[in-house]
Design a protein around this motif. Structure first.
Motif, PDB file in Angstrom:
ATOM      1  N   LEU A  72       1.028  -1.334  -0.027  1.00 11.49           N
ATOM      2  CA  LEU A  72      -0.172   0.036   0.104  1.00 11.49           C
ATOM      3  C   LEU A  72       0.955   1.477  -0.119  1.00 11.49           C
ATOM      4  O   LEU A  72       2.037   1.105   0.741  1.00 11.49           O
ATOM      5  CB  LEU A  72      -1.187   0.020   0.997  1.00 11.49           C
ATOM      6  N   PRO A  73       0.594   2.455  -0.734  1.00  7.21           N
ATOM      7  CA  PRO A  73       1.311   3.592  -0.141  1.00  7.21           C
ATOM      8  C   PRO A  73       1.540   3.996   1.230  1.00  7.21           C
ATOM      9  O   PRO A  73      -0.360   3.807   1.485  1.00  7.21           O
ATOM     10  CB  PRO A  73       0.420   5.147  -1.356  1.00  7.21           C
TER      11      PRO A  73
ATOM     12  N   VAL B 238       0.733   6.955   2.629  1.00  5.52           N
ATOM     13  CA  VAL B 238       0.008   7.579   2.837  1.00  5.52           C
ATOM     14  C   VAL B 238      -0.823   7.136   3.016  1.00  5.52           C
ATOM     15  O   VAL B 238      -2.129   7.663   3.931  1.00  5.52           O
ATOM     16  CB  VAL B 238       0.092   8.746   1.406  1.00  5.52           C
ATOM     17  N   VAL B 239      -1.891   6.143   2.561  1.00  5.70           N
ATOM     18  CA  VAL B 239      -2.746   5.887   2.221  1.00  5.70           C
ATOM     19  C   VAL B 239      -2.926   5.001   3.784  1.00  5.70           C
ATOM     20  O   VAL B 239      -4.192   4.504   4.522  1.00  5.70           O
ATOM     21  CB  VAL B 239      -3.243   4.311   1.149  1.00  5.70           C
ATOM     22  N   VAL B 240      -1.752   4.891   4.197  1.00  9.33           N
ATOM     23  CA  VAL B 240      -1.597   3.710   5.733  1.00  9.33           C
ATOM     24  C   VAL B 240      -1.826   5.017   6.682  1.00  9.33           C
ATOM     25  O   VAL B 240      -2.750   4.985   7.236  1.00  9.33           O
ATOM     26  CB  VAL B 240      -0.202   2.835   5.696  1.00  9.33           C
TER      27      VAL B 240
ATOM     28  N   TYR C 215      -3.511   7.270   6.263  1.00  3.23           N
ATOM     29  CA  TYR C 215      -5.115   8.179   6.189  1.00  3.23           C
ATOM     30  C   TYR C 215      -6.355   6.822   6.712  1.00  3.23           C
ATOM     31  O   TYR C 215      -6.898   7.250   7.295  1.00  3.23           O
ATOM     32  CB  TYR C 215      -5.313   7.704   4.558  1.00  3.23           C
ATOM     33  N   LEU C 216      -5.588   5.670   6.560  1.00  3.64           N
ATOM     34  CA  LEU C 216      -5.895   4.620   7.288  1.00  3.64           C
ATOM     35  C   LEU C 216      -6.022   4.683   9.089  1.00  3.64           C
ATOM     36  O   LEU C 216      -7.131   4.528   9.898  1.00  3.64           O
ATOM     37  CB  LEU C 216      -6.057   3.197   6.645  1.00  3.64           C
TER      38      LEU C 216
ATOM     39  N   THR D 142       0.952  11.915   7.640  1.00  6.06           N
ATOM     40  CA  THR D 142      -0.200  11.889   7.108  1.00  6.06           C
ATOM     41  C   THR D 142      -1.239  11.786   8.358  1.00  6.06           C
ATOM     42  O   THR D 142      -1.976  12.598   8.451  1.00  6.06           O
ATOM     43  CB  THR D 142      -1.044  10.708   5.949  1.00  6.06           C
TER      44      THR D 142
END
Length: 230
Positions: free
Chosen positions: A55-56, A58-60, A62-63, A167
């Motif tokens: 996963l990127p 940034v996605v981690v 965000y989650l 993030t």
């Protein structure tokens, strides 16, 4: 080196160390379960553990905001019950770093578990040794190279974590601004190229040192275990 860079270095070392300290015991347990046990949810656990690798970052992050932020189900409960806020804090940066480095520890430890000599465990079982005794006296010493290698690699990777940290924990000087975030901030500032180059050089040196230490520890412990086995 400027005081801001030194503070960013201190935060990077502290956060990476805490991430490994908190992550190593569960990583060992998860690796053991994945190798030694067969159950229906094993494949899904394996996918979940290694998801941060693909996963990127940034996605981690965000989650993590969705789940552990003040308005998230877990983060909201922690805030209301204990007054503990993970988002935009040093602890939050540690959590983000630990999650991103967790798969690296699991993979290294898993390889060491798969290489265990089953004959030694079987012999100890016939002599009456219990599961915990066999793990502490037989499995754990053989797993030591993987444990050390995984910890050092995860620590080195933690020093360079950027996307998940910025993030989830933001870029707060003295609180969450680690070395990569300080480099990013310097590049956004007029005349900050020299400071960014200096910190980038330091990051490269730290990464090379981590890789060298990991390899040295792995070889040294493996040779020592070989001499003991012989």
């Amino acid at each position: 080196m400027t005081p801001e860079a030194l503070e960013a270095l201190r935060l990077s070392l502290t956060i990476a160390f805490r991430a490994v300290l908190f992550g190593l015991p569960p990583a060992t347990l998860v690796a053991w379960v994945l190798v030694r046990h067969r159950w229906p949810g094993r494949f899904l656990l394996d996918l979940l553990v290694h998801l941060p690798l693909v996963l990127p970052p940034v996605v981690v992050g965000y989650l993590l905001l969705l789940g552990l932020g003040v308005h998230g189900p877990i983060g909201g409960w922690l805030d209301a019950t204990f007054g503990l806020r993970l988002a935009f804090s040093t602890l939050g940066a540690t959590v983000a770093t630990a999650i991103m480095s967790f798969p690296l520890m699991v993979r290294a430890i898993r390889l060491s578990i798969e290489a265990l000599d089953p004959g030694l465990d079987a012999a100890a079982r016939t002599l009456g040794a219990g599961p915990l005794d066999r793990f502490l006296t037989i499995a754990l010493p053989q797993m030591l190279p993987g444990l050390l290698s995984g910890a050092v690699i995860a620590f080195s990777a933690g020093l360079g974590e950027f996307g998940a940290v910025i993030t989830f924990a933001a870029n707060i000087p003295g609180e969450t601004q680690t070395l990569p975030l300080a480099i990013y901030a310097a590049l956004q500032s007029p005349g900050g190229d020299a400071a960014a180059a200096q910190m980038a050089g330091l990051s490269i040196l730290l990464a090379l040192t981590g890789l060298a230490v990991s390899e040295w520890l792995n070889r040294r412990v493996s040779k020592r275990l070989g001499r003991l086995a012989g």
